[in-house]
Design a protein around this motif. Structure first.
Motif, short mmCIF file in Angstrom:
data_model
loop_
_atom_site.label_atom_id
_atom_site.label_comp_id
_atom_site.label_asym_id
_atom_site.label_seq_id
_atom_site.Cartn_x
_atom_site.Cartn_y
_atom_site.Cartn_z
N LEU A 38 0.87 -1.18 0.00
CA LEU A 38 0.00 0.00 0.00
C LEU A 38 0.90 1.22 0.00
CD1 LEU A 38 -2.55 -1.23 2.69
CD2 LEU A 38 -2.72 -1.43 0.20
N VAL A 39 0.94 1.91 -1.14
CA VAL A 39 1.93 2.97 -1.35
C VAL A 39 1.25 4.34 -1.38
CG1 VAL A 39 3.75 3.84 -2.86
CG2 VAL A 39 3.37 1.38 -2.65
N PRO A 40 1.55 5.21 -0.41
CA PRO A 40 0.99 6.56 -0.44
C PRO A 40 1.65 7.41 -1.52
CG PRO A 40 2.52 6.35 1.37
CD PRO A 40 2.41 4.99 0.75
N THR A 41 0.90 8.34 -2.07
CA THR A 41 1.45 9.25 -3.08
C THR A 41 1.26 10.68 -2.60
OG1 THR A 41 -0.69 9.21 -4.24
CG2 THR A 41 1.01 7.67 -5.00
N PRO A 42 2.01 11.63 -3.14
CA PRO A 42 1.92 13.02 -2.67
C PRO A 42 0.52 13.59 -2.79
CG PRO A 42 3.88 12.71 -4.01
CD PRO A 42 3.08 11.46 -4.15
N GLN A 50 -9.29 -10.84 -9.85
CA GLN A 50 -8.17 -10.84 -10.78
C GLN A 50 -6.85 -10.55 -10.06
OE1 GLN A 50 -9.26 -7.86 -13.65
NE2 GLN A 50 -11.01 -9.00 -14.44
N LEU A 51 -6.89 -9.55 -9.17
CA LEU A 51 -5.67 -9.16 -8.46
C LEU A 51 -5.25 -10.24 -7.45
CD1 LEU A 51 -6.42 -5.36 -7.86
CD2 LEU A 51 -4.99 -6.40 -9.65
N ILE A 52 -6.22 -10.85 -6.80
CA ILE A 52 -5.90 -11.93 -5.86
C ILE A 52 -5.25 -13.10 -6.60
CG2 ILE A 52 -6.87 -13.67 -4.32
CD1 ILE A 52 -6.74 -10.90 -3.08
N SER A 53 -5.76 -13.42 -7.78
CA SER A 53 -5.18 -14.52 -8.58
C SER A 53 -3.73 -14.21 -8.93
CB SER A 53 -5.99 -14.74 -9.85
OG SER A 53 -7.28 -15.21 -9.54
N LYS A 54 -3.46 -12.97 -9.30
CA LYS A 54 -2.09 -12.58 -9.64
C LYS A 54 -1.18 -12.68 -8.42
CE LYS A 54 -3.37 -9.40 -13.40
NZ LYS A 54 -2.69 -10.13 -14.49
N LEU A 55 -1.66 -12.21 -7.28
CA LEU A 55 -0.87 -12.27 -6.05
C LEU A 55 -0.60 -13.72 -5.65
CD1 LEU A 55 -2.71 -9.37 -4.22
CD2 LEU A 55 -0.23 -9.44 -4.55
N GLU A 56 -1.60 -14.57 -5.76
CA GLU A 56 -1.43 -15.98 -5.42
C GLU A 56 -0.44 -16.66 -6.35
OE1 GLU A 56 -5.66 -17.15 -3.28
OE2 GLU A 56 -5.51 -17.29 -5.47
N ALA A 57 -0.30 -16.12 -7.56
CA ALA A 57 0.66 -16.67 -8.53
C ALA A 57 2.06 -16.12 -8.33
CB ALA A 57 0.19 -16.37 -9.95
N GLY A 58 2.24 -15.24 -7.33
CA GLY A 58 3.57 -14.73 -7.03
C GLY A 58 3.85 -13.32 -7.49
N VAL A 59 2.85 -12.65 -8.08
CA VAL A 59 3.02 -11.28 -8.55
C VAL A 59 3.03 -10.33 -7.35
CG1 VAL A 59 1.91 -9.40 -9.82
CG2 VAL A 59 1.99 -11.71 -10.81
N ASN A 60 4.01 -9.44 -7.31
CA ASN A 60 4.04 -8.40 -6.29
C ASN A 60 3.30 -7.18 -6.82
OD1 ASN A 60 5.56 -9.67 -4.20
ND2 ASN A 60 7.41 -9.42 -5.44
N LEU A 61 2.37 -6.67 -6.01
CA LEU A 61 1.46 -5.63 -6.46
C LEU A 61 1.54 -4.41 -5.53
CD1 LEU A 61 -1.07 -4.83 -8.26
CD2 LEU A 61 -2.46 -5.85 -6.44
N ALA A 62 1.59 -3.23 -6.13
CA ALA A 62 1.48 -1.99 -5.36
C ALA A 62 0.13 -1.36 -5.66
CB ALA A 62 2.61 -1.02 -5.73
N GLN A 63 -0.55 -0.90 -4.61
CA GLN A 63 -1.83 -0.21 -4.81
C GLN A 63 -1.69 1.24 -4.42
OE1 GLN A 63 -4.96 0.25 -2.28
NE2 GLN A 63 -5.73 1.43 -4.00
N VAL A 64 -2.13 2.14 -5.31
CA VAL A 64 -2.03 3.58 -5.04
C VAL A 64 -3.37 4.24 -5.35
CG1 VAL A 64 0.43 3.65 -5.62
CG2 VAL A 64 -1.26 4.17 -7.38
N SER A 65 -3.65 5.32 -4.62
CA SER A 65 -4.80 6.17 -4.95
C SER A 65 -4.27 7.42 -5.64
CB SER A 65 -5.59 6.51 -3.68
OG SER A 65 -4.77 7.20 -2.76
N ASP A 66 -5.17 8.32 -6.00
CA ASP A 66 -4.72 9.52 -6.71
C ASP A 66 -3.83 10.41 -5.85
OD1 ASP A 66 -5.96 8.80 -9.02
OD2 ASP A 66 -7.72 10.08 -8.75
N ALA A 67 -4.08 10.45 -4.56
CA ALA A 67 -3.28 11.29 -3.66
C ALA A 67 -3.46 10.79 -2.24
CB ALA A 67 -3.72 12.75 -3.76
N PRO A 102 4.52 4.21 5.00
CA PRO A 102 4.10 5.51 5.54
C PRO A 102 4.26 6.60 4.49
CG PRO A 102 6.30 4.97 6.32
CD PRO A 102 5.82 3.78 5.54
N GLY A 103 3.48 7.67 4.66
CA GLY A 103 3.58 8.76 3.69
C GLY A 103 2.54 9.82 3.91
N ALA A 104 2.27 10.59 2.86
CA ALA A 104 1.42 11.77 2.97
C ALA A 104 -0.03 11.41 3.29
CB ALA A 104 1.47 12.54 1.66
N ASN A 105 -0.64 12.23 4.15
CA ASN A 105 -2.05 12.11 4.49
C ASN A 105 -2.59 13.50 4.76
OD1 ASN A 105 -4.04 11.93 7.09
ND2 ASN A 105 -4.50 10.35 5.59
#
Length: 295
Positions: free
Chosen positions: A18-22, A78-95, A122-125
């Motif tokens: 879970l990646v925060p963005t500016p 779809q995302l759960i299937s990818k993660l279970e297959a070993g894919v590393n995923l980052a999720q970001v919102s607009d800000a 950790p990051g911007a909030n």
């Protein structure tokens, strides 16, 4: 009970980051966030066009997939299937932080249920950034986010909050600011101290501090009601246990909806408010209340 070791070599799946963005200033992007976005296999973004600008700025070439409030139910399997297959995923919102008034919570829950590691960065909030500069008591605080857009429901929400003793954090769009401030004056009283914070971290960052009445007059007369607002409202120093927000934790969802209907809300409005208070999807509450098959 479940225990997660985020960085164990024994993890057999990919990891959800879970990646925060500016929230405005690109300089607030952390080194770790940039590294993670470069290293993961895929980025799930609220708005891929918006996120692409961020990726271009930091020379990140990781591919994206859209993940927003309108395709959540389709995307999560779809995302759960990818993660279970070993894919590393980052999720970001607009800000800012994922899940905080933005998509992400449902994906986190699905990952936990599937024993997929969830790693928050950790990051911007916006809420906390505004709170520490508001001049109001920073703790304890109560984060509410966006109030309901419908006037009647918004007033109902504020009535439930008016006696809380904590500083309260709200988000609001510029075109609704004056109406929301009017409801705050009507319910909380015009003398309650508050702070309006706009354009946080940007060139035109501005804090307007004063009573709710003063802030309402500013919003009506100013030509600076632009950009997203964070509203920090001081707690009620006279709030007591008898007047605090009702505790619904002991009620089932059906009982909670019925209780709000008894106060005068229409069933659909009661379902919507229960969903907001419990951070659930309205459709989920609707199905539970009406005993519909959720499969």
């Amino acid at each position: 009970m479940q225990s997660q070791l985020s960085f164990s070599k024994q993890n057999q799946t990919g990891t959800l980051y879970l990646v925060p963005t500016p929230i405005g200033n690109l300089g607030d992007m952390t080194f770790r966030s940039v590294d993670v976005l470069k290293q993961v296999d895929l980025i799930a973004a609220e708005d891929t066009r918006n996120t692409q600008k961020l990726l271009n700025h930091f020379e990140i070439e990781t591919p994206q997939i859209s993940f927003h409030e309108h395709n959540t139910q389709e995307r999560i399997p779809q995302l759960i299937s990818k993660l279970e297959a070993g894919v590393n995923l980052a999720q970001v919102s607009d800000a800012g932080m994922p899940s905080i008034s933005d998509p992400g919570h449902e994906l986190v829950v699905a990952c936990i249920e599937a024993n997929i590691p969830v790693v928050p960065l950790p990051g911007a909030n916006a809420g906390l950034t505004a709170l520490i500069a508001s001049g109001l008591d920073p703790q304890p605080f109560y984060f509410y986010g966006f109030l309901d857009r419908k006037p009647k429901l918004q007033v109902t929400e504020l009535e439930a909050l008016k006696n809380r003793s904590e500083s309260q954090i709200f988000y609001e769009a510029p075109h609704r600011l004056a109406k929301t401030l009017q409801h705050l004056v009507d319910v909380f009283g015009g003398d309650r101290q508050a702070s309006l914070c706009r354009e946080l971290t940007k060139k035109h960052e501005q804090f307007i501090r004063g009573s709710l009445t003063e802030l309402l007059e500013w919003a009506k007369q100013s030509d600076q009601v632009r950009g997203e607002f964070v509203m920090i409202v001081s707690g009620n120093p006279e709030g007591d246990e008898e007047n605090e927000e009702p505790d619904y934790s002991g009620l089932s969802i059906e009982e909670h909806v019925d209780h709000l209907i008894e106060t005068g809300l229409r069933p659909n409005d009661a379902i919507k408010q229960v969903a907001h208070l419990r951070q659930l999807k309205k459709q989920e509450v609707y199905q539970i209340y009406h005993h519909l098959d959720q499969n």
